[in-house]
Design an enzyme around this catalytic site. Structure first.
Site, PDB file in Angstrom:
ATOM      1  CB  CYS A   1      92.067  42.658  46.353  1.00 18.69           C
ATOM      2  SG  CYS A   1      90.373  43.403  47.044  1.00 18.69           S
TER       3      CYS A   1
ATOM      4  CB  CYS B   1      85.896  39.892  49.313  1.00 20.14           C
ATOM      5  SG  CYS B   1      84.758  39.875  47.836  1.00 20.14           S
TER       6      CYS B   1
ATOM      7  CB  CYS C   1      88.907  36.939  44.382  1.00 22.63           C
ATOM      8  SG  CYS C   1      88.553  38.290  43.237  1.00 22.63           S
TER       9      CYS C   1
ATOM     10  CB  CYS D   1      86.456  45.879  44.397  1.00 20.92           C
ATOM     11  SG  CYS D   1      86.128  44.232  43.383  1.00 20.92           S
TER      12      CYS D   1
ATOM     13  CD  GLN E   1      80.572  36.971  26.416  1.00 23.82           C
ATOM     14  OE1 GLN E   1      81.386  36.510  27.364  1.00 23.82           O
ATOM     15  NE2 GLN E   1      79.957  36.218  25.644  1.00 23.82           N
TER      16      GLN E   1
ATOM     17  CG  PHE F   1      71.925  29.689  22.332  1.00 24.11           C
ATOM     18  CD1 PHE F   1      70.755  29.446  23.224  1.00 24.11           C
ATOM     19  CD2 PHE F   1      72.548  28.747  21.501  1.00 24.11           C
ATOM     20  CE1 PHE F   1      70.268  28.443  23.185  1.00 24.11           C
ATOM     21  CE2 PHE F   1      71.824  27.598  21.504  1.00 24.11           C
ATOM     22  CZ  PHE F   1      70.738  26.999  22.412  1.00 24.11           C
TER      23      PHE F   1
ATOM     24  CD  GLU G   1      68.643  35.050  23.383  1.00 26.08           C
ATOM     25  OE1 GLU G   1      67.950  35.000  24.267  1.00 26.08           O
ATOM     26  OE2 GLU G   1      69.747  34.702  23.056  1.00 26.08           O
TER      27      GLU G   1
ATOM     28  CG  ASP H   1      77.622  32.792  23.470  1.00 26.55           C
ATOM     29  OD1 ASP H   1      78.345  32.072  24.357  1.00 26.55           O
ATOM     30  OD2 ASP H   1      77.851  34.057  23.840  1.00 26.55           O
TER      31      ASP H   1
ATOM     32  CB  CYS I   1      80.178  30.507  30.172  1.00 29.83           C
ATOM     33  SG  CYS I   1      78.257  29.979  30.364  1.00 29.83           S
TER      34      CYS I   1
END
Length: 400
Positions: A53, A59, A62, A136, A236, A263, A283, A331, A357
């Site tokens: 990129c 930027c 990343c 991008c 996601q 969750f 949830e 999750d 995550c």
């Protein structure tokens, strides 16, 4: 004076022997640190590549486009492995999945008014400077094509001195846009925004807490069901990454007949699982559960799905409640599920699938399960946030 880069930190920075952190370098490279803290690479390593990129150096979206795919995969796997083994746990790595370029279906962008109109993009790293990103390599082409709409919204929503946050999601029926701004929504503005949504063919447009217009249902495909999650709610990051996580969960259901999805969000796992098992989805967000329920009721061929609004941090499912199920899927957000994992450990559950995550909180929670007699059968690493330090994990646990 030249120096050697010793290692890559979890944040994607090169670390020298004296602890100095340098951007855009790789372990083993001989570099010269310049006065502004940047590096001039004297001797590159074989894993250094040309960034795909052209915005990479400016930027902040990343961190490691200067590294080969092979290196990034190994680095992210090592991040997870270090977190897990630091808890004296095994690391039964099974698969690593990396989402392809131009696959991000959801992004949070910033918008700022300019003399000629508006600019929409990402911030430079650790800076208020906004960077225009017309090429991008992260975003789906459909999101990039929607930048004129985002710029038009910025002109309306931002003052000369303030920015607006624009959460844009690619759906099955077009873009779903949420604008976070200080500007109050009134009648004339609502009419203007509805016209803008029509002109740019947006599926849905939300302004702070108000949905201005829903022209088309902003659906996502969760297994056999179509679901329209609330505006700006969790999703996601890529469809490919989501499918890797879903496949991992479905492949571990075994002979389970009743599953509790803790969750659950809007049904990322609940609805695909419901093709095989009865599911109870829990949830804390009532709107997300309503979306899940609507998706289930309009789908065909699914087993019973029930829902429960409950804050699992303050009121986790107790062991006697968990004992009604054959398998639990967890999750949680980045904070993990410490309270809920404690009751899972005290229950009679034999099988748990955990998605995370955050490798650090995952390792903490996994350690609690292993201490309670569970064995980690396998672990998959899923990289949905390509070229960033973020990484996700899914693992299967069986009580021995």
């Amino acid at each position: 004076m030249t120096k050697i880069v010793e290692k890559m930190t979890q944040a994607g920075l090169g670390q020298l022997a004296d602890g100095t952190l340098v951007e855009r370098v790789l372990p083993g490279e001989e570099i010269e640190v310049l006065a502004d803290g940047s590096a001039r690479v004297i001797t590159p390593v074989v894993d250094r590549v040309k960034a795909p990129c052209r915005h990479f150096k400016s930027c902040g979206g990343c961190a490691v486009q200067h590294a080969s795919d092979r290196f990034v995969e190994g680095w992210k796997t090592q991040i997870v492995e270090r977190a897990v083994t630091a808890r004296d746990l095994p690391f039964p790595l099974r698969h690593v999945h990396t989402s392809p370029p131009k696959s991000r279906r959801r992004a949070r962008l910033s918008g700022r008014r300019t003399k000629k109109g508006a600019m929409v993009g990402f911030h430079a790293k650790a800076s208020d400077a906004l960077i225009d990103v017309p090429d991008c390599q992260l975003l789906l082409p459909g999101i990039r094509a929607g930048f004129p709409a985002l710029e038009a919204l910025t002109v309306i929503a931002a003052s000369r001195k303030s920015e607006v946050n624009l959460t844009v999601t690619d759906t099955l029926n077009g873009l779903d846009v949420h604008v976070a701004t200080e500007k109050t929504l009134d009648g004339p503005l609502r009419i203007e925004l509805a016209g803008l949504a029509e002109a740019h063919d947006l599926a849905r447009l939300a302004w702070n807490d108000d949905v201005v217009v829903t022209r088309k249902s902003p659906d996502q495909q969760f297994g056999p069901a179509r679901v329209a999650p609330p505006a700006a709610s969790f999703l996601q990051a890529t469809r490919e990454g989501e499918q890797a996580l879903v496949n991992a969960v479905l492949g571990s259901l075994g002979k389970a007949r009743k599953v509790v999805d803790l969750f659950s969000g809007a049904g990322t796992f609940s609805l695909p699982i419901a093709a095989k098992c009865e599911v109870h989805a829990i949830e804390g967000d009532a709107e997300m559960l309503s979306a899940l329920d609507r998706g289930w009721r309009h789908a065909t061929g699914l087993k019973t799905v029930t829902t429960e609004v409950r804050d699992l941090f303050r009121r986790p499912l107790e062991p006697d409640e968990l004992n009604r199920f054959d398998l639990a899927v967890l999750d949680p957000p980045r904070a993990g599920a410490q309270a809920q994992v404690a009751t899972v450990a005290a229950s009679d559950l034999k099988s748990v699938i955990m998605v995370s995550c955050n490798p650090v909180t995952f390792a903490r929670d996994a350690s609690a399960l292993v201490s309670a007699g569970f064995a980690m059968v396998w672990i998959d690493v899923v990289d949905q946030f390509r070229w960033s330090p973020h990484v996700e994990v899914v693992a299967s646990f069986t009580r021995t």
